[in-house]
Design an enzyme around this catalytic site. Structure first.
Site, mmCIF file in Angstrom:
data_model
loop_
_atom_site.group_PDB
_atom_site.id
_atom_site.type_symbol
_atom_site.label_atom_id
_atom_site.label_comp_id
_atom_site.label_asym_id
_atom_site.label_seq_id
_atom_site.Cartn_x
_atom_site.Cartn_y
_atom_site.Cartn_z
ATOM 1 N N SER A 2 0.817 -1.210 -0.023
ATOM 2 C CA SER A 2 0.092 0.168 -0.005
ATOM 3 C C SER A 2 1.048 1.209 0.092
ATOM 4 O O SER A 2 0.344 2.444 -0.317
ATOM 5 C CB SER A 2 -0.701 0.017 1.219
ATOM 6 O OG SER A 2 -0.145 0.254 2.399
ATOM 7 N N GLY A 3 2.103 0.795 0.286
ATOM 8 C CA GLY A 3 2.950 2.207 0.344
ATOM 9 C C GLY A 3 3.160 2.635 2.011
ATOM 10 O O GLY A 3 3.764 3.925 2.188
ATOM 11 N N GLY A 4 2.379 2.136 2.884
ATOM 12 C CA GLY A 4 2.361 2.251 4.058
ATOM 13 C C GLY A 4 3.569 1.474 5.043
ATOM 14 O O GLY A 4 4.174 0.638 4.362
ATOM 15 N N CYS A 92 -13.477 -6.141 0.767
ATOM 16 C CA CYS A 92 -12.203 -5.725 -0.041
ATOM 17 C C CYS A 92 -11.225 -6.854 0.275
ATOM 18 O O CYS A 92 -10.525 -7.341 -0.821
ATOM 19 C CB CYS A 92 -11.396 -4.363 0.489
ATOM 20 S SG CYS A 92 -9.920 -4.043 -0.475
ATOM 21 N N GLY A 116 0.513 -6.773 4.949
ATOM 22 C CA GLY A 116 0.642 -5.995 6.181
ATOM 23 C C GLY A 116 -0.286 -6.081 7.203
ATOM 24 O O GLY A 116 -0.243 -5.281 8.209
ATOM 25 N N CYS A 184 -11.393 4.018 2.781
ATOM 26 C CA CYS A 184 -10.445 4.813 2.491
ATOM 27 C C CYS A 184 -11.154 5.625 1.160
ATOM 28 O O CYS A 184 -10.206 6.766 0.821
ATOM 29 C CB CYS A 184 -9.185 4.099 1.917
ATOM 30 S SG CYS A 184 -9.789 2.755 0.794
#
Length: 348
Positions: A2-4, A92, A116, A184
């Site tokens: 996710s880029g997190g 999701c 994650g 989100c």
């Protein structure tokens, strides 16, 4: 990815174990939006790419916006228009992360999909995370014996503090990145505004004002549309009363919002449908602990399987505000047994 920080550290741990790792970021919204903490915004994609470069692994972006629209956003809107409170994160995970992504992994010759999430898989069983405050098994109950052998949650044994510390030690720029919000795709968490903006909401009864009644039938005021409320809600009712009032139920047929005292929102049980099990489905009544919201402590209950595949849930003591449309997740201690969708406020 996710880029997190969570998915970034998960990838780093897998690399450290000697696995061949491929990073995939899902693009969930059709336009190049800045995003609201949603996977696939340009900033998130760039963060994920940087992490992959740092780890020396390949990175790809997968456009899943059409699938996300059909499987997550549209059912989310339809649920609110039907006076139910949906949980888009559950869908999701079911349809996107552990539906389409598992298929993509198989096509690429990959053995496992790792994320994650704060959860654990041991011997084919889905278990709560070591960090109880971050545990996300409530959103993962739809994983079954078919998917569990093919998923991995590398950070499930770590605390959030430990994850951030590992990210700092690795020099990852996302170490202190803020967490994304659950819904989100809804700007500013304005659910009503988002639902009302959708074309399928034009003329919807759930957006029309109607009566607020108490449980004795007395009219207490007006509501702004049932799509603005959920069972157990107190804020936003704009009612004058000598005691706090809460939403007891939504009566879509009469476009009425029923309110009552706090003790009136407690329920002895309910029926859950669309039930799935992480292992073998029970054929007889069994004991379990049941969670009706992400932050709800699992409560002891009796599960009674029904002939139609649904499950009747009877709590040992009444629980606060189980809302139709929300997930009910069944536990045996740390282990997730399965779960389903609450369809009414009283078991039968």
């Amino acid at each position: 990815m996710s880029g997190g920080v969570d998915s970034s550290v998960a990838a780093a741990l897998l690399v450290a174990r000697g696995h061949e790792v491929v990073g995939v970021t899902m693009k969930l919204l059709p336009r190049a939006e800045t995003g609201f903490g949603c996977c696939g915004s340009p900033a998130d994609v760039e963060d994920a790419k940087r992490v992959c470069d740092r780890l020396g692994i390949s990175h790809y972006t997968a456009d899943m916006s059409e699938l996300f629209e059909s499987k997550v956003i549209r059912p989310f809107v339809e649920a609110w228009l039907s006076a139910r409170t949906p949980n888009p994160c559950v869908e999701c995970n079911r349809s996107i992360k552990f539906g389409r992504l598992l298929g993509l992994a198989e096509a690429w010759g990959c053995d496992t999909v790792a994320t994650g999430h704060y959860a654990r898989v041991e011997d084919g069983r889905l278990l709560k995370a070591a960090d109880r405050d971050k545990d996300q098994t409530y959103f993962l109950y739809s994983l079954t014996a078919r998917e569990l052998p093919r998923v991995d949650f590398p950070i499930g044994a770590l605390s959030k503090f430990e994850v951030r510390e590992k990210a700092r030690a690795l020099g990852l720029r996302v170490a202190d990145k803020a967490e994304s919000q659950e819904t989100c795709f809804v700007p500013a968490r304005d659910v009503r505004g988002f639902v009302a903006s959708r074309p399928e909401s034009a003329g919807a009864a759930a957006l029309r004002p109607g009566e607020i009644r108490d449980t004795s039938g007395r009219v207490r005021g007006r509501h702004s549309g049932l799509a603005s409320y959920t069972v157990g809600q107190r804020k936003g009712l704009r009612l004058s009363s000598s005691e706090p009032l809460y939403v007891v139920r939504l009566e879509a047929g009469e476009n009425a919002l029923v309110v009552g005292a706090q003790d009136e929102i407690f329920s002895a049980g309910f029926v859950a449908d669309a039930v799935t099990w992480t292992g073998v489905a029970p054929e007889a009544t069994r004991r379990a602990e049941v969670r009706v919201r992400h932050r709800h402590p699992p409560a002891p209950a009796e599960l009674i399987p029904r002939a139609d595949g649904a499950v009747s849930v009877f709590f040992d003591s009444p629980q606060r505000a189980p809302a139709p449309g929300q997930a009910a997740v069944f536990y045996d201690g740390d282990e997730v047994l399965g779960g389903g969708t609450i369809i009414n406020g009283g078991a039968s």
